[in-house]
Design a protein around this motif. Structure first.
Motif, PDB file in Angstrom:
ATOM      1  N   ASP A 181      44.782 -18.520-140.479  1.00 24.14           N
ATOM      2  CA  ASP A 181      45.313 -19.163-141.933  1.00 24.14           C
ATOM      3  C   ASP A 181      46.747 -18.689-142.541  1.00 24.14           C
ATOM      4  O   ASP A 181      47.001 -18.789-143.382  1.00 24.14           O
ATOM      5  CB  ASP A 181      44.271 -19.297-142.868  1.00 24.14           C
TER       6      ASP A 181
ATOM      7  N   PRO B  50      52.941 -19.941-141.827  1.00 21.20           N
ATOM      8  CA  PRO B  50      53.599 -20.362-140.434  1.00 21.20           C
ATOM      9  C   PRO B  50      54.635 -19.261-139.874  1.00 21.20           C
ATOM     10  O   PRO B  50      54.505 -18.813-138.666  1.00 21.20           O
ATOM     11  CB  PRO B  50      54.329 -21.831-140.400  1.00 21.20           C
TER      12      PRO B  50
ATOM     13  N   MET C 134      52.770 -16.308-138.280  1.00 21.40           N
ATOM     14  CA  MET C 134      51.987 -16.738-136.989  1.00 21.40           C
ATOM     15  C   MET C 134      52.463 -15.821-135.763  1.00 21.40           C
ATOM     16  O   MET C 134      51.602 -15.243-135.136  1.00 21.40           O
ATOM     17  CB  MET C 134      51.940 -18.310-136.793  1.00 21.40           C
TER      18      MET C 134
ATOM     19  N   TRP D 177      49.455 -21.557-132.135  1.00 28.68           N
ATOM     20  CA  TRP D 177      48.326 -21.604-133.319  1.00 28.68           C
ATOM     21  C   TRP D 177      47.385 -22.831-132.720  1.00 28.68           C
ATOM     22  O   TRP D 177      46.238 -22.835-132.608  1.00 28.68           O
ATOM     23  CB  TRP D 177      48.816 -21.817-134.632  1.00 28.68           C
TER      24      TRP D 177
ATOM     25  N   PRO E 276      48.325 -24.092-141.792  1.00 29.40           N
ATOM     26  CA  PRO E 276      48.470 -22.523-141.698  1.00 29.40           C
ATOM     27  C   PRO E 276      49.164 -22.318-143.227  1.00 29.40           C
ATOM     28  O   PRO E 276      49.986 -22.978-143.599  1.00 29.40           O
ATOM     29  CB  PRO E 276      49.472 -22.234-140.643  1.00 29.40           C
TER      30      PRO E 276
END
Lengths: 372, 372
Positions: A289, A292, A295, B28, B90
């Motif tokens: 979670d 972005p 990530m 992701w 996200p």
């Protein structure tokens, strides 16, 4: 030669003949007065709010055995044994029999390098218990041999340390392939290296897996030292290490009766920056979670660590036999297993956990007893 | 109106008609493909090391119900339900039935403001169980009424939540005055407000104290909301709050068979900066080992917090009667007791703990069941 005392505005300084210097603030001396602890329970009963923060004594004095601090005419002076106060100098780590330097290991250790200890010795002798506790803590892994063919035999060894840690899988658990598994451990699939129950706020500490039968083809046990992997990652890729030790990610286990979640870093550090824990379980990693932009750096670091755990430079494999029990620090050493064919024979492990707190407590109490 | 899809170099962006925008990196999406989870256990079986970090799809497409990502000609496309992927954007906190906004309370709550719930309802009805769990989590404190005169009655309520948390004091404990106490709780002395077992790596979560008898003079129970105190401290004295939430200090409990130690901050914050825990127990505070220069700022902050816990603006007092059980979050709400005179009557509380993990799990499972 006697130590020398120098009383300042905020505290005293003591210089010992061996060069040791201790600085002891007055408020610390007042709060630490041995008379301020309950004679039976050892708990602090002194109430800090009853004295001013900037308390200063009327007099301070060194006798051959003690530092004596006189606060005011009406009260009993505080008296500190000189050896005690030297050992408790502010800013020094406290001596702790449970603070053992870890031995980071890699594939070269081999299955044969894993410390082995005998079950009867551990249950029968405090010295043997202490030696096993120390070895297992240093390596994060040991094998206990000579257990009788009863699930009770493994628990008896575990309870020499302390009470068992219950989880949603029960106080103890059976690792066998089950028809309706709620966990991959209960299948005959291979399990890549992982640590257990990373979805718990406090993942269980030491894991005990007592092998009652291992007759199926396959089903070898695999281990790798998460501490070695993490330290090598820190040296090789500091940026990845930084991400994994600071970014918290969600873990989750859920079945029909539970839904247990926790957020944590994959690598945890203690207050001195030493690696204190690895939480690595791809199965229990919840949907990521992160924002972005976080990530890609996270996936890069995480994948790097994951690849290292698969690197033959780190892993060892061993096939447990009936009567052997592997014991490992689940928060440091990753474990896994090779797939097995349940049609070729029975594989049955009986497991339980004892937390690190009980392990360290037992080390300290045994050390105290050994020193008389 | 349909959402719109915009495929970029590193991921896709989806814009929903209500203005919601989600950014979904390709790595992701690959890691999160619902087909990568075990059909029975729900655990992730997809292996991240099998795809490159910079994976890109051949095609991405929105259907009325799903985002469909085609990776390459040979593999089954990943398919994400549109509602699901919107909820899992996200960077967004995940919906969680256990994430209840706490109600910080002060003296004005009074004993009569503490939520009360009936034992038979809790044991007999999932809806009543859920309502009690929510109230207790929000306030950090509740009273369960109508328990029968048996130590089992309190445990039955506790086990509706989950398994008990064992400690070195046992799976359950009796609070009565004892001839040779290893803990101040087992005397008839007053106990200032504190949280239990701060010397444990994970101090126990919810505490249950079932009153079987309270006939002695004195012996009232006192409580204060550590969350309210900590938040007021943050507003009033940010420097003290900073010290207490960043400097770790040692805690220790030791008796003839245990020596359990842990280092922690007095105030803990979660990853969003919210107060998640108070560890406040002057009795278990070990000899302070901070560097001399850190001592005065720490003592100043700690003494400030300590004085706030004594401030009548925060505390409530209530005298439990036989058949009542107080339940509180031991990592948030401080508890204490007034001294009592054991010669005037019997005082007997029966206690146990259930950790936060089990509490939150039960909240989630009940919520899932209620939604069908």
């Amino acid at each position: 030669m006697q130590p020398s005392l120098n009383a300042g505005a905020d505290g005293v300084e003591i210089r010992w003949p061996d060069g040791t210097v201790g600085e002891f603030p007055y408020i610390w001396l007042r709060d630490t007065d041995p008379a301020g602890f309950h004679p039976q329970t050892g708990e602090r009963v002194f109430d800090l709010t009853q004295v001013p923060l900037d308390i200063t004594p009327n007099a301070t004095e060194l006798t051959p055995e003690a530092l004596v601090v006189t606060w005011d005419a009406g009260s009993v002076p505080s008296r500190f044994d000189l050896d005690w106060i030297k050992a408790h100098r502010p800013g020094q780590p406290r001596p702790d029999a449970a603070d053992l330097a870890p031995v980071a290991w890699r594939a070269a250790l081999g299955g044969e390098g894993v410390p082995r200890h005998d079950a009867d010795s551990i249950t029968g002798s405090d010295a043997a218990l202490g030696a096993w506790l120390q070895d297992t803590k240093r390596f994060g892994l040991s094998i206990v041999t000579g257990l009788r063919d009863s699930t009770e035999a493994g628990l008896e060894v575990a309870r020499r340390v302390g009470h068992l840690r219950e989880t949603n899988f029960g106080l103890t658990f059976e690792v066998v392939s089950k028809p309706d598994p709620n966990n991959l451990a209960y299948t005959s699939d291979a399990l890549p290296l992982h640590t257990d129950l990373t979805n718990q706020e406090l993942p269980p500490g030491y894991q005990f897996l007592h092998c009652l039968a291992n007759e199926a083809e396959g089903g070898g046990s695999t281990f790798c030292d998460g501490l070695a992997v993490a330290e090598d990652l820190r040296a090789r890729d500091p940026q990845a290490f930084e991400v994994l030790s600071t970014v918290t990610v969600p873990f989750r286990f859920h079945d029909s009766v539970t839904d247990i979640r926790s957020r944590k870093t994959v690598i945890a550090l203690d207050s001195r920056g030493r690696v204190s824990e690895i939480c690595f379980n791809a199965h229990l990693a919840d949907i990521l979670d992160l924002a972005p932009a976080q990530m890609t750096p996270f996936y890069r670091a995480y994948r790097q660590l994951m690849e290292m755990t698969r690197d033959p430079a780190y892993g060892i494999a061993l096939k447990l036999s009936g009567g052997e029990m592997v014991v490992f620090d689940n928060r440091r050493v990753l474990h896994g297993r090779q797939a097995f064919d349940p049609s070729t024979g029975f594989r049955h492990l009986h497991g339980c956990y004892v937390d690190r707190g009980e392990w360290d407590s037992r080390l300290r109490v045994l050390d105290r007893a050994a020193r008389g």
